[in-house]
Design a protein around this motif. Sequence first.
Motif, PDB file in Angstrom:
ATOM      1  N   GLU A 110       0.701  -1.222  -0.151  1.00  0.00           N
ATOM      2  CA  GLU A 110      -0.081   0.008   0.065  1.00  0.00           C
ATOM      3  C   GLU A 110       0.972   1.206   0.184  1.00  0.00           C
ATOM      4  O   GLU A 110       2.087   1.309   0.506  1.00  0.00           O
ATOM      5  N   VAL A 111       0.476   2.189  -0.541  1.00  0.00           N
ATOM      6  CA  VAL A 111       1.014   3.658  -0.523  1.00  0.00           C
ATOM      7  C   VAL A 111       1.139   4.050   1.000  1.00  0.00           C
ATOM      8  O   VAL A 111       0.172   3.916   1.550  1.00  0.00           O
ATOM      9  N   THR A 112       2.373   4.507   1.348  1.00  0.00           N
ATOM     10  CA  THR A 112       2.365   5.015   2.710  1.00  0.00           C
ATOM     11  C   THR A 112       1.735   6.358   3.021  1.00  0.00           C
ATOM     12  O   THR A 112       1.474   6.918   1.848  1.00  0.00           O
ATOM     13  N   ASP A 113       1.419   6.582   4.101  1.00  0.00           N
ATOM     14  CA  ASP A 113       0.670   7.900   4.345  1.00  0.00           C
ATOM     15  C   ASP A 113       1.289   9.115   3.965  1.00  0.00           C
ATOM     16  O   ASP A 113       0.578  10.028   3.179  1.00  0.00           O
ATOM     17  N   PRO A 114       2.684   9.120   4.094  1.00  0.00           N
ATOM     18  CA  PRO A 114       3.309  10.154   3.593  1.00  0.00           C
ATOM     19  C   PRO A 114       3.335  10.364   2.154  1.00  0.00           C
ATOM     20  O   PRO A 114       3.174  11.696   1.406  1.00  0.00           O
ATOM     21  N   CYS A 115       3.441   9.371   1.422  1.00  0.00           N
ATOM     22  CA  CYS A 115       3.373   9.394  -0.144  1.00  0.00           C
ATOM     23  C   CYS A 115       1.921   9.593  -0.578  1.00  0.00           C
ATOM     24  O   CYS A 115       1.702  10.202  -1.516  1.00  0.00           O
ATOM     25  N   CYS A 116       0.754   9.454   0.479  1.00  0.00           N
ATOM     26  CA  CYS A 116      -0.565   9.533  -0.141  1.00  0.00           C
ATOM     27  C   CYS A 116      -0.665  11.142  -0.137  1.00  0.00           C
ATOM     28  O   CYS A 116      -1.311  11.750  -0.780  1.00  0.00           O
ATOM     29  N   GLY A 117      -0.074  11.834   0.747  1.00  0.00           N
ATOM     30  CA  GLY A 117      -0.105  13.296   0.806  1.00  0.00           C
ATOM     31  C   GLY A 117       0.635  13.715  -0.556  1.00  0.00           C
ATOM     32  O   GLY A 117       0.025  14.722  -1.025  1.00  0.00           O
ATOM     33  N   VAL A 118       1.599  13.298  -0.906  1.00  0.00           N
ATOM     34  CA  VAL A 118       2.404  13.498  -2.028  1.00  0.00           C
ATOM     35  C   VAL A 118       1.479  13.388  -3.266  1.00  0.00           C
ATOM     36  O   VAL A 118       1.256  14.017  -4.161  1.00  0.00           O
ATOM     37  N   LEU A 119       0.768  12.197  -3.381  1.00  0.00           N
ATOM     38  CA  LEU A 119      -0.212  11.826  -4.535  1.00  0.00           C
ATOM     39  C   LEU A 119      -1.414  12.809  -4.781  1.00  0.00           C
ATOM     40  O   LEU A 119      -1.554  13.273  -5.669  1.00  0.00           O
ATOM     41  N   LEU A 120      -1.812  13.123  -3.666  1.00  0.00           N
ATOM     42  CA  LEU A 120      -2.852  14.247  -3.654  1.00  0.00           C
ATOM     43  C   LEU A 120      -2.176  15.685  -4.050  1.00  0.00           C
ATOM     44  O   LEU A 120      -3.108  16.331  -4.820  1.00  0.00           O
ATOM     45  N   LYS A 121      -1.301  15.943  -3.733  1.00  0.00           N
ATOM     46  CA  LYS A 121      -0.413  17.353  -3.954  1.00  0.00           C
ATOM     47  C   LYS A 121      -0.412  17.370  -5.571  1.00  0.00           C
ATOM     48  O   LYS A 121      -0.412  18.064  -6.261  1.00  0.00           O
ATOM     49  N   PHE A 122      -0.124  15.936  -5.953  1.00  0.00           N
ATOM     50  CA  PHE A 122       0.329  15.519  -7.442  1.00  0.00           C
ATOM     51  C   PHE A 122      -1.046  15.961  -8.232  1.00  0.00           C
ATOM     52  O   PHE A 122      -1.102  16.518  -9.381  1.00  0.00           O
ATOM     53  N   GLY A 123      -2.264  15.553  -7.658  1.00  0.00           N
ATOM     54  CA  GLY A 123      -3.461  15.825  -8.140  1.00  0.00           C
ATOM     55  C   GLY A 123      -4.123  14.915  -9.184  1.00  0.00           C
ATOM     56  O   GLY A 123      -3.416  14.030  -9.606  1.00  0.00           O
ATOM     57  N   HIS A 124      -5.323  14.695  -8.988  1.00  0.00           N
ATOM     58  CA  HIS A 124      -5.999  13.609  -9.690  1.00  0.00           C
ATOM     59  C   HIS A 124      -5.890  13.834 -11.253  1.00  0.00           C
ATOM     60  O   HIS A 124      -5.410  12.819 -11.821  1.00  0.00           O
ATOM     61  N   PRO A 125      -5.996  14.906 -11.883  1.00  0.00           N
ATOM     62  CA  PRO A 125      -5.721  14.980 -13.236  1.00  0.00           C
ATOM     63  C   PRO A 125      -4.393  14.515 -13.679  1.00  0.00           C
ATOM     64  O   PRO A 125      -4.163  13.487 -14.788  1.00  0.00           O
ATOM     65  N   CYS A 126      -3.136  14.962 -12.971  1.00  0.00           N
ATOM     66  CA  CYS A 126      -1.871  14.288 -13.166  1.00  0.00           C
ATOM     67  C   CYS A 126      -1.757  12.859 -13.024  1.00  0.00           C
ATOM     68  O   CYS A 126      -1.196  12.030 -13.831  1.00  0.00           O
TER      69      CYS A 126
END
Length: 118
Positions: A63-79
């Motif tokens: 699973e994606v770790t909690d810190p990387c979840c934050g990065v993923l959301l900053k990355f954004g859904h369109p990206c």
Amino acid sequence: MAKSTIAFSALLLACFVLFELGLAKDAHQPAPGYDSSIEPCLKNMTEECGIEIFQNIFHEGPEVTDPCCGVLLKFGHPCHSELIEIVLSTGKFAPRESEILQKSTAAWKRCRSIVEGH
């Protein structure tokens, strides 16, 4: 200094994805399937999290770790969606496309739930 670190991280992430896909054949030519429109997105992704997310969605990574979840959301859904589509457009994962799309959606929803507390 920060801009060069971001650029370097984005370059390493792009190289990892291209190498993983077996597309990095000639350093002077863009790989097939490479779309320069993803470049602005990459500034919001770290190399570590990019690899973690890629392994989770395209392989049997944890699973994606909690810190990387934050990065993923900053990355954004369109990206996130665009990068998944670019990787799928190479055809390497064609037999598992449906599974990968499901894993991509699940990773996004899980991370959104963790970060936003929903």
